[in-house]
Design a protein around this motif. Sequence first.
Motif, short mmCIF file in Angstrom:
data_model
loop_
_atom_site.label_atom_id
_atom_site.label_comp_id
_atom_site.label_asym_id
_atom_site.label_seq_id
_atom_site.Cartn_x
_atom_site.Cartn_y
_atom_site.Cartn_z
N THR A 86 0.83 -1.20 0.00
CA THR A 86 0.00 0.00 0.00
C THR A 86 0.87 1.25 0.00
O THR A 86 0.63 2.20 -0.78
CB THR A 86 -0.92 0.00 1.23
N LEU A 87 1.87 1.27 0.86
CA LEU A 87 2.76 2.44 0.95
C LEU A 87 3.54 2.62 -0.34
O LEU A 87 3.63 3.73 -0.90
CB LEU A 87 3.70 2.25 2.14
N TYR A 88 4.12 1.56 -0.82
CA TYR A 88 4.96 1.58 -2.01
C TYR A 88 4.20 2.10 -3.23
O TYR A 88 4.71 2.88 -4.03
CB TYR A 88 5.48 0.16 -2.25
N ARG A 89 2.93 1.70 -3.36
CA ARG A 89 2.17 2.03 -4.56
C ARG A 89 1.47 3.39 -4.47
O ARG A 89 0.97 3.89 -5.49
CB ARG A 89 1.13 0.93 -4.85
N THR A 90 1.42 4.00 -3.29
CA THR A 90 0.72 5.28 -3.16
C THR A 90 1.64 6.43 -2.78
O THR A 90 1.18 7.57 -2.72
CB THR A 90 -0.41 5.17 -2.13
N TRP A 142 3.51 15.69 2.19
CA TRP A 142 2.14 15.35 2.54
C TRP A 142 1.66 14.12 1.75
O TRP A 142 0.96 13.26 2.30
CB TRP A 142 1.23 16.54 2.29
N GLY A 143 2.08 14.02 0.52
CA GLY A 143 1.73 12.83 -0.26
C GLY A 143 2.29 11.57 0.35
O GLY A 143 1.58 10.54 0.46
N VAL A 153 -0.20 6.75 6.20
CA VAL A 153 -1.50 6.61 6.87
C VAL A 153 -2.28 5.45 6.26
O VAL A 153 -2.86 4.61 6.97
CB VAL A 153 -2.30 7.93 6.77
N ALA A 154 -2.30 5.38 4.94
CA ALA A 154 -3.00 4.28 4.27
C ALA A 154 -2.40 2.93 4.66
O ALA A 154 -3.13 1.93 4.81
CB ALA A 154 -2.94 4.48 2.76
N ALA A 155 -1.09 2.90 4.83
CA ALA A 155 -0.43 1.64 5.18
C ALA A 155 -0.83 1.17 6.57
O ALA A 155 -1.12 -0.03 6.77
CB ALA A 155 1.09 1.81 5.09
N ARG A 186 -6.74 -3.26 9.40
CA ARG A 186 -7.73 -4.15 8.79
C ARG A 186 -7.24 -5.59 8.75
O ARG A 186 -8.00 -6.54 9.01
CB ARG A 186 -8.08 -3.67 7.38
N ARG A 187 -5.96 -5.76 8.42
CA ARG A 187 -5.44 -7.13 8.30
C ARG A 187 -5.39 -7.84 9.65
O ARG A 187 -5.66 -9.04 9.74
CB ARG A 187 -4.04 -7.11 7.66
N VAL A 188 -5.06 -7.12 10.72
CA VAL A 188 -5.06 -7.73 12.04
C VAL A 188 -6.48 -8.14 12.44
O VAL A 188 -6.71 -9.24 12.96
CB VAL A 188 -4.45 -6.78 13.08
N LEU A 189 -7.45 -7.26 12.20
CA LEU A 189 -8.83 -7.59 12.56
C LEU A 189 -9.36 -8.74 11.70
O LEU A 189 -10.20 -9.53 12.16
CB LEU A 189 -9.71 -6.35 12.42
N ASP A 190 -8.89 -8.85 10.47
CA ASP A 190 -9.23 -10.01 9.65
C ASP A 190 -8.74 -11.30 10.31
O ASP A 190 -9.43 -12.33 10.32
CB ASP A 190 -8.62 -9.89 8.25
N LEU A 191 -7.52 -11.26 10.87
CA LEU A 191 -6.97 -12.44 11.56
C LEU A 191 -7.81 -12.77 12.79
O LEU A 191 -8.03 -13.96 13.10
CB LEU A 191 -5.51 -12.18 11.96
N VAL A 192 -8.24 -11.73 13.50
CA VAL A 192 -9.06 -11.97 14.69
C VAL A 192 -10.36 -12.67 14.31
O VAL A 192 -10.80 -13.63 14.97
CB VAL A 192 -9.34 -10.64 15.42
N ARG A 193 -10.99 -12.20 13.23
CA ARG A 193 -12.24 -12.83 12.79
C ARG A 193 -12.02 -14.27 12.36
O ARG A 193 -12.89 -15.13 12.53
CB ARG A 193 -12.86 -12.01 11.65
N ARG A 194 -10.85 -14.54 11.82
CA ARG A 194 -10.60 -15.89 11.30
C ARG A 194 -10.16 -16.86 12.39
O ARG A 194 -10.59 -18.03 12.40
CB ARG A 194 -9.54 -15.80 10.22
#
Length: 652
Positions: free
Chosen positions: A25-29, A180-181, A187-189, A195-203
């Motif tokens: 995410t960081l690399y591409r944005t 700023w960019g 921030v996006a990263a 989100r990825r940690v909460l995905d693990l929690v749900r799984r």
Amino acid sequence: MRTNPVMLQVLRNHARAAAESMATTLYRTAHSTFVKETEDFTIQLLDANGKSCAVPIDLGATWYPGLDYEGALGLVPGGYEPGDIAMTNDPYSGNLATHSPDIVMWKPVFHEGRIIAFAGGHIHNVDVGGAVPASLSRTLTEVHQEGIRIPPSKLYRAGVLDEGLVRVMLANVRVPDQNWGDLKALVAAVNTGERRVLDLVRRFGVETVVDGLADLLDYAEAQARAVLAGIPDGEYDFTEYADEDAAGGNPLRLCLKLTIRGDSALMDFSGTDPQTLSSLNVPTGGHPRHSLLLVGAYYVLSALHPGITLNFGTTRAFTCHVPEGSVLNPRFPAAVGMRSLTCGRLRSLIYGAFVQAAPERLPAAPAGATCIVNMAAEDPRTGRRSISAIQPIVGGGGGMPHRDGTDGAGADAAYLKNSPVEITEAEAPVRILRYGLMPDTGGPGAHRGGMAQVMEFRTTAPDAFVTARNRDRSLFQPWGVGGGQPGSAGSFTLNPGTEREQELGNTDALRLTAGDTLRIVSPAGGGQGDPFTRDPAAVLRDVRAGLVTVEGARRDYGVAILGDAVDEAATAALREGATTPPAFTPGRFRTEHETRWTAAAYVAMHELLATLPPSWRAPMKGTLFAAVRAAPEQPAEEVIRRTFATQTAQQG
């Protein structure tokens, strides 16, 4: 261990995948070339205490897999609530950020009201204000000159951006849109990490994830200890030098006593030079497991155990002792912007100690000096002034026990990706004239050192300010081992091949006018093994590839090349009666320096400097070096003690 081995491996892979997703995410944005091309950034997935549990392997810098955020987490006023994102770039707040261009950010991950993890990372901003464009120069003397500093603060409070903090930051930098960019990309990263940690929690469930992160630290620690247990117990001393402790200064000496006992290692940096009056200081705060102190150890462990898990648990096998007031543990407000130069020497210092412990398993010294070139200029094509990353200039790796060192990409800085020439020329007012490998630079050996990089460019701007940070190894060479020879030193030349040619040494900031040309040659990796035992066919391949000249083959390897083939009779004659090289070859400059500045002379100086307040030590070191130079016929130790007594008596 609370997690069964199978589930632990599943979580290990998922945690790494989460970190890779953040990094992507960081690399591409990102906006700046230095982040989106060079990849000077890091990502960490942290436990609830701020200990790094997982990092990406394929994206970003490789310095911080064991980074400890805990000291900075508690400095954020008001605690945390969902939606908060905190940041800092202050090197003296919590032992986290290590110089002001590095913005470190973290976001707490909440589950049912409690923090179960953090998502974190850093980006290197091309400029954060301060005395010079790009904010970094060894000529700076205090941290206040190195740009705006933000103590641990909330950038977002419960999901709401602190626009006042953003305005203050952007008002103090030279390229606010770019900064700023990149900040928004980070921030996006961290949002992706949440989100990825909460995905693990749900799984898998929250307790499985929390316990798994803790067990990943234990797992990495056990692997590190297993590697150390395979190294012979003992005490291994090594010394390294940077060329200068300030612009035009004296050699900067780092010392390490590595003690291995069973499955643990003590790293004592006593005898290292005092904090400098330049920006070469490394702000560790004396943390016994600071990630900057252990980068070299990460690389050693990875060489001895490819695929080893690296996180904060890895650091538990090590304990570092770093004297306060030394260049590796400076007191505020010492400048620290060029700490990466000293870190280059710190890595080769650690390699040197471990090579003594396991000489048959580890390589010779890598180039160890990564010159990062930036330019602030008005582009005549657009009329806009910008700060652009031109290129990181990285030398080769050290010769290995089983093969040659990697050309142009030393192991300790290979994460810095080169920018395509087309992108550099599109974003900066320059014309790249030459970019490649420099022949006859890799340290000769049975397995030769990796070749140096060379870049030559011409500016088209009428007034360009160039910074070339981390210029080093123009004097002290990367050492060879096992009979291998040292790699060549680097060079920095203005207008080469013209009447205006000027050797710039370790200059790291200069102004250019339109038509000026700069040539930068990195140092090269040291060789391993007697070069006169190298397979002549391998030497011939290097000659055909343009890595070694015909003259170099004859001089350095005793191999005669006739036409496009090896002259076997002449080669046998050249190699007949050759003497066995020494096991350690530091290079001519270091040999001459240590002939005068013996171990006893350094012990005497440091014993005396230790009696002074830290702020007095660097000036006194300069006085003692000047006195030794002025009395070449007298024993250095005697001159040091006499001069110190005279100076302290005069100062009362």
